[in-house]
Design a protein around this motif. Sequence first.
Motif, PDB file in Angstrom:
ATOM      1  N   ILE A  84      -7.518   2.486   4.976  1.00 32.28           N
ATOM      2  CA  ILE A  84      -7.658   3.430   3.790  1.00 32.28           C
ATOM      3  C   ILE A  84      -7.893   2.797   2.744  1.00 32.28           C
ATOM      4  CG2 ILE A  84      -6.147   5.131   2.219  1.00 32.28           C
ATOM      5  CD1 ILE A  84      -5.644   5.916   5.487  1.00 32.28           C
ATOM      6  N   GLU A  85      -9.126   3.171   2.016  1.00 44.30           N
ATOM      7  CA  GLU A  85      -9.556   2.341   0.834  1.00 44.30           C
ATOM      8  C   GLU A  85      -9.619   3.457  -0.351  1.00 44.30           C
ATOM      9  OE1 GLU A  85     -12.001  -1.472   2.307  1.00 44.30           O
ATOM     10  OE2 GLU A  85     -13.208  -0.045   1.455  1.00 44.30           O
ATOM     11  N   ASN A  86      -9.241   3.327  -1.496  1.00 38.79           N
ATOM     12  CA  ASN A  86      -9.002   4.385  -2.575  1.00 38.79           C
ATOM     13  C   ASN A  86      -8.701   5.500  -2.125  1.00 38.79           C
ATOM     14  OD1 ASN A  86     -10.093   2.024  -4.239  1.00 38.79           O
ATOM     15  ND2 ASN A  86     -12.161   2.487  -3.748  1.00 38.79           N
ATOM     16  N   GLY A  87      -7.566   5.650  -1.263  1.00 41.17           N
ATOM     17  CA  GLY A  87      -6.878   6.866  -0.823  1.00 41.17           C
ATOM     18  C   GLY A  87      -7.952   7.476   0.246  1.00 41.17           C
ATOM     19  N   LYS A  88      -8.918   6.894   0.409  1.00 40.62           N
ATOM     20  CA  LYS A  88      -9.933   7.652   1.594  1.00 40.62           C
ATOM     21  C   LYS A  88      -9.760   6.776   2.859  1.00 40.62           C
ATOM     22  CE  LYS A  88     -13.931   9.887  -0.724  1.00 40.62           C
ATOM     23  NZ  LYS A  88     -15.124   9.532  -1.254  1.00 40.62           N
ATOM     24  N   GLU A  89      -9.911   7.643   3.864  1.00 38.44           N
ATOM     25  CA  GLU A  89     -10.221   7.175   5.240  1.00 38.44           C
ATOM     26  C   GLU A  89     -11.614   6.609   5.688  1.00 38.44           C
ATOM     27  OE1 GLU A  89      -9.226   9.291   8.665  1.00 38.44           O
ATOM     28  OE2 GLU A  89      -7.200   9.170   8.613  1.00 38.44           O
ATOM     29  N   ILE A  90     -11.761   5.108   5.835  1.00 40.26           N
ATOM     30  CA  ILE A  90     -13.115   4.768   6.245  1.00 40.26           C
ATOM     31  C   ILE A  90     -12.884   4.033   7.508  1.00 40.26           C
ATOM     32  CG2 ILE A  90     -14.297   4.923   4.049  1.00 40.26           C
ATOM     33  CD1 ILE A  90     -13.681   1.902   3.849  1.00 40.26           C
TER      34      ILE A  90
END
Length: 360
Positions: A84-90
């Motif tokens: 999770i980076e900046n609230g996003k799943e990558i």
Amino acid sequence: IKKIAILTGGGDAPGLNAVIRGVVKAGIRKYNWRVYGVPDGFEGLVIGSELQELTEYNIRGILPLGGTILGTTNKGNPFEYVVIENGKEIVKDMSDKVVEYLNILEIDALVVIGGDGTLGIANKFSEKGVKLVGVPKTIDNDLKATDYTFGFNTAITTATEALDKLHTTAQSHHRVIVIEVMGRYAGWIALESGIAGGADVILIPEIPFDINKVCSKIIRRNKLGSKFSIVVVAEGAKPIGGEMVFQEKNVKGKAPRLGGIGYVVGEQIQKITGMDVRVTVLGHLQRGGSPTAYDRILATRFGVAAVDALAQGKFGHMVCLRTPKIEVVPIKEAVKDLKKVDPNGQLVKAAEAIGISLGR
Ligand code: F6P
């Protein structure tokens, strides 16, 4: 080789601890290596978990224990690691980090115990130059390269015991009891436990079933005086022309499976025959508990053979049972396709010869 590490990945199976014990004992006694345990499969290597040295003393007593003392997870493929980076799943490739971590720890080689998913990951690491050997594990017995996987015998023993118990209550109440067993896309658990447990009907993914054939078998038994029936349904079974209800929980974009094919079959039998039906889903009981003697022996042999394979430099290979011998095969070959029940094979024919309906 001076230091090796061992990890267990994917769903657990009875006998994992027996493999670990075999690797530790043979690694120390035959080769004087130091053996380390990785917590929670490849995930442990991605997040840099502390590895514990395994000795003959701290593994004492694990042979009869179900599960894995190392822990396991279905998540954590280092090649497609979800962060999770900046609230996003990558999705990130963390495989270089794993290789680096193994180098820092001065781990010379790995023993990877897992099913097709985990062994697929192991194969990719092998292609990246990591020295490793695989050990096949699954209660489903669906790996083509080996006659049997450990865990399968325990699973069918548990399912057979359940069938014996269900028989007595089905007979007393003149009921149809449907029991759904595991096995993913293969029918080995259903077929073998069904034969061992005296089932009247066995439905497997490899033979799409006709519910009317299933019901006529049950009605025929009734007429002849057996006013109860036992129906074993593999979780991957499907009707002719119909969809498989079973699906892996973690498949992206697919809903998790709720209720299984056992309930669908049970409802249809009740509707068509008018009989009293009950459904039992055996679930994870099949994965737990103490391994049978067969699985303890197979797992121990696999553990010892994995260590020997490392010592002989057979990296990128997987140990397998080619009865009566333990051999090695390239992991790449081993994970290529699944082993399915042959619809016209001896086992199915034997079941049908004694009157078990396969729903066809
Ligand atoms: O592959 C082993 C197995 O037990 C299958 O028989 C079953 O479908 C699946 O794993 C269950 O997985 P989970 O533990 O993630 O529910």
